[in-house]
Design a protein around this motif. Structure first.
Motif, PDB file in Angstrom:
ATOM      1  N   GLY A   1       0.830  -1.228  -0.165  1.00  0.00           N
ATOM      2  CA  GLY A   1       0.110  -0.032  -0.080  1.00  0.00           C
ATOM      3  C   GLY A   1       0.917   1.264   0.138  1.00  0.00           C
ATOM      4  O   GLY A   1       2.151   1.092   0.358  1.00  0.00           O
TER       5      GLY A   1
ATOM      6  N   SER B   1      -5.635  -0.062   2.340  1.00  0.00           N
ATOM      7  CA  SER B   1      -6.060   1.310   1.773  1.00  0.00           C
ATOM      8  C   SER B   1      -7.121   2.095   2.692  1.00  0.00           C
ATOM      9  O   SER B   1      -8.076   1.481   3.026  1.00  0.00           O
ATOM     10  CB  SER B   1      -6.880   1.056   0.366  1.00  0.00           C
TER      11      SER B   1
ATOM     12  N   MET C   1      -4.703  -1.259  -4.416  1.00  0.00           N
ATOM     13  CA  MET C   1      -3.657  -0.188  -3.858  1.00  0.00           C
ATOM     14  C   MET C   1      -4.570   1.131  -3.983  1.00  0.00           C
ATOM     15  O   MET C   1      -4.577   2.005  -2.977  1.00  0.00           O
ATOM     16  CB  MET C   1      -2.388  -0.172  -4.061  1.00  0.00           C
TER      17      MET C   1
END
Ligand code: ATP
Ligand code: MG
Lengths: 314, 505
Positions: free
Chosen positions: B289, B474, B496
């Motif tokens: 991420g 996220s 992501m």
């Protein structure tokens, strides 16, 4: 109770408040400049003593009043350079050095006093600054006399506050000075010398402290005696924090302290001896501490305050 | 970018040498930089890249050698002269005053000190123009403290441009940037080169070096050991030149999942959660991420600096009671913190003291409250040897270490002593390729002996290569786990960006 309140509406109270505040304004501005550049200056108490004496002796030996102010400033700058030399290029502890400067300046002053006036028992008076009434404005109720019927030395204190504020926020020099106290690396990366800026700030700030001291002998007590500074320097250290390192707020803080002090004297008269007078003497300090606690919790101090800077190190 | 072989030389170094005591950080380095080219400076951690640039910039004084800008010699040790000659540097650690505004930081030192007025109006106008010209968007009135890392870097570049720099030095500019921010930076660099600036670019990321540079210089142990035209070389050749040997890819055997060592259920704290996460022994769990999506909070919960506001946390099947950093250490959690300057090491303490800082109560280092100095020093020597930490010895103050060597120190501290649970946040940020391979090998070793590893990283290649299970984080939420090889790099990239999450809920 009513009498205690009435004090607040007398012109003489406000005149006294501003007069008591004036030396504090100078010295607080001086400390503020040092700290904004990242150097704590605990030499303030001693430098005020030295300034008080330097200004007074100049006038006593026939010098002109403004010459006295200038001599006081130079004396302060000299002690400032010493403090700067020890703490900036040599990087010594700012606390310890500052206390040392206070002891040195105080004892040197008394020594010089004894040398200059060996015979004297009661300190001689000088012809000090006189109040200068500004026409029309000084006739305003309450604040008229307080702000516009003072000595030129008091006017100078207000001018100094405005100049310091201008310097800090409106000039390239002030920007550099603040950066020296925030992040010396930022200054050095832009090609400026942290050492030069800090030394200059400490010298200039100390000059202001000494001028504050000179106010006591040249515009308040009109003579020099031992213990006349009486902790005012330490009050200014607190006022800098109270003012969150801003000249405007520091000026207000000094006037507030002056008002507390002027008020306690008058309150003693009203209350009489039902309460020991020492309680009243304590009042301004207690109130200052309370104000400090209330205001300064959010204050953001200069990040690099008391952090020595050495070039070429990580 | 365009070849610049015929362009005039703007910067020339001849025989630059710098020693720190017995260590030669730069050994007779000579090279020339031409107008409009991007030269990448490669080298292992501690090879002397930052030192060389600091000499150029007058922050360090060289012991020997000359520097000339556009034919004129540069006086040594004089930052102001370097700036006046058109050199500008974006340091590995930014040099900004946090409580001051963007404009003030940029204008600092650009006007004669004694001029009566800071010309804010003119500065504002020029900053706006430059921002627009070079894609360096930032609010001139904002305080530095309120800016993201990427924005701060833009301010640093604006500082250089404001002074009309002709040579721009960037020391590991992308180490702290998200992939998107890095892309934006490269776009800016292209525009700058088109205007005739010359750029020196320091990075450990070979992909970036291949993408932005025209020429690559390689430093090894203070010496210039190679020079290549970027177009005529590749990543493997560069890596080999840098470390002096080929780097073997780790081969990864199948995972042998053990019991669940950490179980989080519905854990919520700050902007994170509620999340469910299980870490099993013998497995590496990767969290992919863009940073700033809750990774920091997740790491803090696991290392005990934050207690969960809601939900349960169980370590080896037992509910974690009063949760604190010491409790976390006591339950065998070792951590590699993300911010190595803030939390990782204490600069003024020695390498030894830093190494035992988390274990000083352990019987190995203390007896009835007294520290066993010799034992600590032996431990320090071993970490220095095993992890190839380049420093003058166990007593060296940690702040003198190069960026990458500091990171190795922290790793040595965390991974030694066979911890059961390992939290690794961005463990290879700022490390050279050799060191990265070494860290990866160490993490895989821990997995093989049955430890549970949580790997938080922005580097997708790293996540894909090491993780047995991958979650994407996220906006504070975790995606369901995917097994090794289940998703492609593109699919993970899409997650992501927030796809497949139920953020509305
Ligand atoms: N002021 C100093 N005193 C002593 N040693 C130093 C000093 N500055 C740097 N060094 C040493 O010089 C060597 C080179 O350091 P430098 O910071 O230039 O490495 P680098 O190539 O930038 O590494 P990295 O990729 O890790 O940032 C290191 O071994 C470092 O410890
Ligand atoms: Mg470096």
């Amino acid at each position: 109770m009513a009498a205690a309140l009435e004090i607040l509406f007398t012109a003489s109270f406000w005149v006294a408040a501003v007069r008591i505040a004036s030396p504090l304004i100078f010295a607080t501005l001086g400390e503020l400049i040092c700290e904004r550049a990242g150097v704590l200056n605990l030499g303030i108490e001693g430098i005020m003593v030295a300034g008080a004496f330097a200004g007074w002796i100049t006038v006593y030996s026939g010098g002109d009043l403004w010459t006295g102010v200038a001599v006081a400033a130079l004396t302060g700058a000299a002690f400032g350079l010493l403090h700067g030399l020890l703490t900036v290029p040599l990087g010594l502890s700012q606390h310890v050095t500052g206390i040392g400067i206070t002891l040195l300046a105080t004892s040197l002053t008394y020594y010089t006093y004894r040398l200059a006036l060996p015979e004297v028992t009661s300190p001689p008076k000088i012809e000090a600054f006189r109040p200068l009434e500004i026409p029309v404005l000084s006739d305003l109720p309450l604040i008229g006399p307080a702000l516009f019927a003072q000595t030129p030395f008091t006017y100078l204190a207000f001018v100094a506050a405005a100049l310091v504020a201008w310097l800090l926020y409106r000039t390239p020099l002030g920007l550099a000075l603040r950066a020296a106290g925030e992040n010396p690396d930022a200054l050095e990366a832009q090609g400026l010398s942290v050492t030069a800026i800090r030394m200059g700030a400490v010298a200039a700030g100390s000059a202001l402290m000494a001028v504050g001291g000179a106010f006591l002998t040249m515009s308040a007590f009109n003579s020099f005696f031992f213990e006349m500074v009486n902790g005012r320097g330490w009050v200014c250290i607190a006022l800098v924090v109270f003012g969150s390192w801003r000249p405007g707020k520091a000026l207000l803080g000094a006037i507030l302290f002056g008002a507390f002090d002027a008020y306690q004297v008058r309150l003693q008269g009203v209350v009489g001896d039902a309460v020991p007078y020492q309680v009243f003497l304590m009042l301004p300090y207690v109130l200052s501490i309370l104000a400090l606690v209330a205001v300064s919790r959010r204050a953001s101090y200069p990040r690099a305050l008391m952090v020595p800077y050495r070039k070429g190190e990580r | 970018m365009t070849g610049a072989a015929a362009a005039p030389v703007v910067l020339r170094l001849e025989g630059v040498t710098k020693r720190f005591g017995p260590l030669t950080a730069n050994d007779a380095i000579s090279f020339a930089l031409r107008r409009g080219e991007v030269v990448a400076l490669l080298g292992e951690n501690g090879a002397g890249k930052t030192t060389l640039m600091s000499i150029l910039f007058g922050h360090y004084l060289a012991d020997a050698g000359r520097v000339a800008v556009e034919g004129r010699p540069l006086p040594p040790g004089d930052t102001r002269a370097a700036l006046a000659a058109g050199l500008a540097m974006v340091h590995q650690h930014f040099t900004l005053a946090d409580s001051m505004s963007v404009l003030e930081n940029i204008a600092l030192g650009t006007q004669p000190l004694w001029s009566p007025r800071l010309d804010r109006g003119r500065a504002l106008k020029r900053i706006r123009e430059m921002s627009a010209d070079f894609g360096l968007e930032v609010d001139p009135a904002a305080r530095i403290a309120d800016l993201s890392v990427g924005e701060r870097q833009r301010v640093e570049i604006l500082k250089a441009l404001y002074r009309e720099a002709r040579v721009l030095i960037l020391d590991e500019p992308t180490a702290v940037l998200t992939p998107q921010e890095s892309e934006a930076l490269f776009a800016t660099l292209r525009r700058l080169v088109a205007r005739g600036l010359a750029i020196i670019f320091i990075s450990h990321k070979l992909g970036e070096v291949m993408a932005v540079s025209d020429r690559v210089l390689v430093l090894r142990a203070g010496r210039l050991v190679g020079e290549r035209a970027t177009a005529e070389t590749d990543r493997h050749a560069l890596a080999e030149l840098m470390v002096g040997a080929e780097i073997a890819r780790p081969d990864i055997g199948p995972a042998q999942p053990g019991p669940a060592l950490v179980e989080m259920k519905g854990v919520t704290v700050g902007g994170l959660g509620p999340i469910d996460l299980t870490l099993r022994g013998g497995e590496i769990t990767g969290i992919a991420g863009v940073s700033g999506n809750g990774q920091a909070a997740l790491a803090e919960v696991l290392s005990g600096t934050l207690a969960p506001e809601a939900g349960t946390l169980a370590i080896e099947g037992r509910a974690a009671g009063a949760w604190s950093p010491r409790a976390a250490l006591a339950s065998g959690i070792a951590r590699v913190p993300e911010d190595r300057h803030g939390v990782g090491v204490i600069g003024d303490m020695s390498v030894t003291e830093n190494l035992v800082a988390e274990a000083y109560r352990a019987p190995a280092f203390s007896r009835r409250g007294w520290m066993k100095r010799p034992a600590a020093r032996d431990f320090a020597r071993r970490v220095i040897r095993d992890y190839e930490v380049k420093c003058s010895g166990p007593e060296a103050p940690a702040r003198l270490l190069s960026g990458g060597n500091m990171q190795k120190l922290i790793l040595g501290r965390a991974l030694d002593g066979a911890p059961r649970i390992i939290l690794a946040s961005q463990p290879t940020r700022g490390l050279d390729v050799g060191a990265v391979a070494y860290v990866h090998a160490r993490l895989l070793e821990a997995r093989a002996r049955g430890a549970a590893v949580l790997l938080i990283s922005e580097d997708l290649d790293e996540i894909m290569a090491l993780s047995d299970r991958i979650h994407v984080i996220s906006r504070g939420r975790l995606s369901p786990a995917s097994a090794r090889g289940e998703l492609s790099i593109r699919e993970i990239g899409a997650r992501m960006a927030g796809l497949g999450f139920d953020h509305a809920a």
